[in-house]
Each structure stands twice: as C-alpha cells, then as structure tokens.
Design a protein around this motif. Sequence first.
Motif, short mmCIF file in Angstrom:
data_model
loop_
_atom_site.label_atom_id
_atom_site.label_comp_id
_atom_site.label_asym_id
_atom_site.label_seq_id
_atom_site.Cartn_x
_atom_site.Cartn_y
_atom_site.Cartn_z
N ALA A 163 -42.90 -147.36 63.25
CA ALA A 163 -42.60 -145.97 62.87
C ALA A 163 -43.82 -145.34 62.22
O ALA A 163 -44.20 -145.72 61.12
CB ALA A 163 -41.40 -145.95 61.92
N ALA A 164 -44.44 -144.37 62.91
CA ALA A 164 -45.68 -143.77 62.43
C ALA A 164 -45.43 -142.44 61.73
O ALA A 164 -44.64 -141.62 62.21
CB ALA A 164 -46.64 -143.56 63.60
N GLU A 165 -46.11 -142.25 60.61
CA GLU A 165 -46.07 -140.98 59.89
C GLU A 165 -47.48 -140.66 59.41
O GLU A 165 -48.35 -141.54 59.40
CB GLU A 165 -45.15 -141.07 58.65
N THR A 166 -47.70 -139.41 58.99
CA THR A 166 -48.99 -139.07 58.40
C THR A 166 -48.86 -139.06 56.88
O THR A 166 -47.77 -138.81 56.35
CB THR A 166 -49.47 -137.67 58.88
N VAL A 223 -55.38 -136.36 64.33
CA VAL A 223 -56.06 -135.34 65.14
C VAL A 223 -57.04 -136.00 66.12
O VAL A 223 -57.10 -135.63 67.30
CB VAL A 223 -56.80 -134.32 64.23
N ASP A 224 -57.80 -137.00 65.64
CA ASP A 224 -58.71 -137.72 66.54
C ASP A 224 -57.93 -138.33 67.71
O ASP A 224 -58.41 -138.32 68.85
CB ASP A 224 -59.45 -138.84 65.80
N ALA A 225 -56.75 -138.85 67.43
CA ALA A 225 -55.94 -139.45 68.49
C ALA A 225 -55.53 -138.40 69.52
O ALA A 225 -55.54 -138.65 70.72
CB ALA A 225 -54.70 -140.13 67.88
N CYS A 226 -55.20 -137.18 69.03
CA CYS A 226 -54.86 -136.09 69.97
C CYS A 226 -56.03 -135.79 70.89
O CYS A 226 -55.87 -135.57 72.10
CB CYS A 226 -54.50 -134.82 69.21
N ALA A 246 -52.24 -142.68 67.15
CA ALA A 246 -53.26 -143.24 66.26
C ALA A 246 -53.00 -144.71 65.93
O ALA A 246 -53.92 -145.44 65.56
CB ALA A 246 -53.36 -142.42 64.97
N VAL A 247 -51.73 -145.13 66.05
CA VAL A 247 -51.46 -146.56 65.82
C VAL A 247 -52.23 -147.38 66.86
O VAL A 247 -52.84 -148.40 66.53
CB VAL A 247 -49.93 -146.87 65.88
N ALA A 248 -52.25 -146.90 68.09
CA ALA A 248 -52.98 -147.62 69.14
C ALA A 248 -54.49 -147.37 69.05
O ALA A 248 -55.28 -148.30 69.18
CB ALA A 248 -52.46 -147.19 70.51
N TYR A 249 -54.89 -146.11 68.80
CA TYR A 249 -56.31 -145.79 68.83
C TYR A 249 -57.06 -146.29 67.59
O TYR A 249 -58.22 -146.68 67.67
CB TYR A 249 -56.51 -144.28 68.94
#
Length: 284
Positions: A163-166, A223-226, A246-249
């Motif tokens: 579960a990803a959050e910022t 944002v970098d992941a986007c 971003a979890v993957a990147y």
Amino acid sequence: MWLKMDALQPPGSFKIRGIGAACEHHATNGKRRFVSSSGGNAGIAVAYAGRCLSIPVSVFVPETASDRAKALIRQEGAEVFVHGASWQEANERALQTVDAETAFIHPFDDPLLWTGHATMINEVVRAGVPFDAVVLSVGGGGLLAGVSEGLDRNGLQHVPIIAAETEGAASLAAAVKAGRPVELPAITSIATSLGARKVAKRAFEITQNRPVDCVVVDDSAAVDACMRFLDDHRVLVEPACGAALAVAYAHAERLARFERVLIIACGGATATLAQLQAWQTSLA
Ligand SMILES: *Cc1c(COP(=O)(O)O)cnc(C)c1O
C-alpha cells in the motif's frame, strides 16, 4: 511486473469502476440525481456515470479545486458549484441538497464502490495473469478495499498488498502505527487525490486481517515515477498513481521477495505535463 492500466479508463482513473457500479445501483433503485463533493477524479467519474445513465449530476467543490478539474467535470455535462475554502464546507453544502430522489456518491467509503473496484482483480485473474503481490496507492482506502475484495473473491486472500502513500498524505501508515484510524492534522503532499485525512474504517481493518505492507514515498519520487512512466508507457498519470509506481522505480527492494508483481496503474486525470514538470523543478 504486470500493470493493470486503469489509467486508460475513459474518465481517466479506476474510480469509474466503483462509482459506475454505485451509480447504476442507485439509478435502478429510482434515484434521479447524483451529488458528489469531490473536485478530483471521483467528481469526474460521477459526472461521467451520470452522463452515461442520463441522470443529472451536481458536483460541489471548494475554492481550491483546480480549473482543470472543474473543466473536466463540466465537460461531462455536470454542474459544478464552488463553495467554501475547504472540502469540509463543500461537502456540507452538497449534503444539504440531498433529498429522497438524490444519491450522494462518496469518493471511497462505500461497499458499493468496493464491489465495483473489485472487478479489476476478476479481469486480471480471468486473463490468466499470475501474481504474488499487488502494489496500489491509498487515499481514503476505497481502492485498497476493492482490491482486497477482488482477491478474496478469487481465492487469493494470501496475496500481500503493498500500500503506497506519499509523505504528507500517509493516513493509512498513520492508522497502522496508531492501531486505529487517526486524522492527519493536514495534507501536505502534492498528491491531492491521496488527500484523505483519515482512511475508511474498512481500510484499517484490512491491514489487521491480511498481509498489507505500507510504503511511504516522498512527493519527488512520486513525480519522478510519473515522468518515467510517461516515457516508458506513453501514459500520463497523477502523482497519486506515481506513489504506487515509485515503489517499483525507486524502492524496488520492497518487492525483492516477490517474483511476479501486479501494479495497479490507477491513473488520474487532473495533472498535466506542464504541472508535473513544474513540480519536478520545485521539488528538486
Ligand atoms: C482516488 C484516487 C486514489 C486513491 O483511492 P482511494 O480509494 O481514495 O484510496 C489514487 N489514485 C488516484 C488517481 C485516485 O483518483
């Protein structure tokens, strides 16, 4: 890595699954007007569902709602009412207009929504794609509740959810830490679609009943992941979705113990390329 590309849903995000299901349910039960208080993807999805079902939609948004979000809602034929400085005030106003013929559509805390969101897991299973973990973003926890229901329905209750959050919108991580849903003092992340100050009770319960790993990424990683996702897959998504990507990147070590990972690319229609670039510059 497998991607469930809900960014490609016509209204731009996964939200149409649950909101579409809820709106169909209410239309069948005689409701003749839909009301939403979301100035984001939930409002856009209600507007889209209303247009498809020929039911008028009113969306109440605070003064802080972006021009782009308001335009996207109006583009679907819904009426936008701007009221109050914050979501709380817009929401109160929206609720005052609800009568016997109106269905109020909550953005995340409604079992009808979860049942609709669960269809994304049915589709992945039916496509014959095996996976041993699911990565998704969490705002109020509707997507989490839906994916959890979808996994249960398909005999996959043992599959862990990442579960990803910022940072600044991590209301699920805060609930897990506190042992109960708690209210964040404020939302300070740019990922406004994750900006529920408190998660749904159901979302917290899921963390107690099945394997759920909370991962909190910073806005800059989201944002970098986007931007990387745009280059890699030619699809533009919001930082709310970037959190899961971003979890993957940027945090692949959190996935090292899995062989086949399913990432829910939940999308989001309210960000533009110029906005992503501006965030990238200001966060650098
Ligand atoms: C709503 C939304 C989320 C969060 O979903 P919840 O059901 O509130 O947890 C994540 N990403 C996008 C793009 C959204 O619109």
